[in-house]
Design a protein around this motif. Structure first.
Motif, PDB file in Angstrom:
ATOM      1  N   LYS A  99       0.918  -3.860  -0.704  1.00 26.59           N
ATOM      2  CA  LYS A  99       1.417  -2.884   0.284  1.00 26.59           C
ATOM      3  C   LYS A  99       2.933  -2.880   0.301  1.00 26.59           C
ATOM      4  O   LYS A  99       3.553  -1.826   0.418  1.00 26.59           O
ATOM      5  CB  LYS A  99       0.886  -3.236   1.682  1.00 26.59           C
ATOM      6  CG  LYS A  99      -0.563  -2.876   1.898  1.00 26.59           C
ATOM      7  CD  LYS A  99      -0.961  -3.216   3.326  1.00 26.59           C
ATOM      8  CE  LYS A  99      -2.441  -3.025   3.540  1.00 26.59           C
ATOM      9  NZ  LYS A  99      -2.867  -3.418   4.905  1.00 26.59           N
ATOM     10  N   LEU A 100       3.543  -4.055   0.208  1.00 23.88           N
ATOM     11  CA  LEU A 100       5.013  -4.138   0.193  1.00 23.88           C
ATOM     12  C   LEU A 100       5.593  -3.482  -1.053  1.00 23.88           C
ATOM     13  O   LEU A 100       6.640  -2.826  -1.007  1.00 23.88           O
ATOM     14  CB  LEU A 100       5.474  -5.596   0.263  1.00 23.88           C
ATOM     15  CG  LEU A 100       5.286  -6.281   1.621  1.00 23.88           C
ATOM     16  CD1 LEU A 100       5.629  -7.755   1.513  1.00 23.88           C
ATOM     17  CD2 LEU A 100       6.181  -5.613   2.662  1.00 23.88           C
ATOM     18  N   LYS A 101       4.891  -3.629  -2.198  1.00 24.52           N
ATOM     19  CA  LYS A 101       5.361  -2.999  -3.436  1.00 24.52           C
ATOM     20  C   LYS A 101       5.335  -1.490  -3.309  1.00 24.52           C
ATOM     21  O   LYS A 101       6.234  -0.799  -3.782  1.00 24.52           O
ATOM     22  CB  LYS A 101       4.505  -3.437  -4.617  1.00 24.52           C
ATOM     23  CG  LYS A 101       4.770  -4.839  -5.098  1.00 24.52           C
ATOM     24  CD  LYS A 101       3.853  -5.164  -6.290  1.00 24.52           C
ATOM     25  CE  LYS A 101       4.023  -6.586  -6.790  1.00 24.52           C
ATOM     26  NZ  LYS A 101       3.114  -6.875  -7.888  1.00 24.52           N
ATOM     27  N   ALA A 103       5.480   0.242  -0.529  1.00 29.49           N
ATOM     28  CA  ALA A 103       6.466   0.664   0.453  1.00 29.49           C
ATOM     29  C   ALA A 103       7.868   0.695  -0.139  1.00 29.49           C
ATOM     30  O   ALA A 103       8.696   1.497   0.286  1.00 29.49           O
ATOM     31  CB  ALA A 103       6.420  -0.261   1.654  1.00 29.49           C
ATOM     32  N   LEU A 104       8.153  -0.123  -1.110  1.00 29.94           N
ATOM     33  CA  LEU A 104       9.495  -0.137  -1.697  1.00 29.94           C
ATOM     34  C   LEU A 104       9.561   0.910  -2.739  1.00 29.94           C
ATOM     35  O   LEU A 104      10.165   1.692  -3.120  1.00 29.94           O
ATOM     36  CB  LEU A 104       9.787  -1.504  -2.343  1.00 29.94           C
ATOM     37  CG  LEU A 104       9.899  -2.645  -1.337  1.00 29.94           C
ATOM     38  CD1 LEU A 104      10.087  -3.952  -2.110  1.00 29.94           C
ATOM     39  CD2 LEU A 104      11.067  -2.448  -0.402  1.00 29.94           C
TER      40      LEU A 104
END
Length: 104
Positions: A99-101, A103-104
């Motif tokens: 999810k963080l990947k 979002a970036l």
């Protein structure tokens, strides 16, 4: 000592009695009976000794299971971060990283 001969400084000499005769003459009958009786008592004690029964093994296993369950419950309540990671924990972390990947 072979064939009833005994070494005496520099030569061999035939002994008067053979080894077995010397041994039998030196052992008294009463001493032999006492030794046999003590061996019989020792064997009787060994035969009367109780072994490990299935009940005691089962009780020990249940006690170990209960103790391990108690320790796990206490860690879960009071120190959840000290428990080892499970497969579900690792999968949850992988999803969060993905999810963080995104979002970036």
């Amino acid at each position: 000592m072979r064939n009833g001969y005994k070494y005496i400084s520099g030569h061999y000499e035939k002994s008067e009695l053979s080894n077995t005769e010397n041994l039998l003459s030196s052992i008294k009958k009463d001493d032999l009976m006492l030794a046999v009786q003590s061996l019989e008592k020792s064997l009787e004690k060994l035969n009367n000794r109780k072994g490990i029964g299935t009940n005691s093994v089962g009780e020990a296993a249940l006690g170990t299971i209960a103790a391990d369950a108690g320790v796990y419950a206490a860690k879960r309540l009071f120190a959840p971060s000290s428990l080892p990671a499970t497969k579900a924990d690792v999968e949850r972390l992988i999803k969060e990283i993905n999810k963080l990947k995104v979002a970036l």
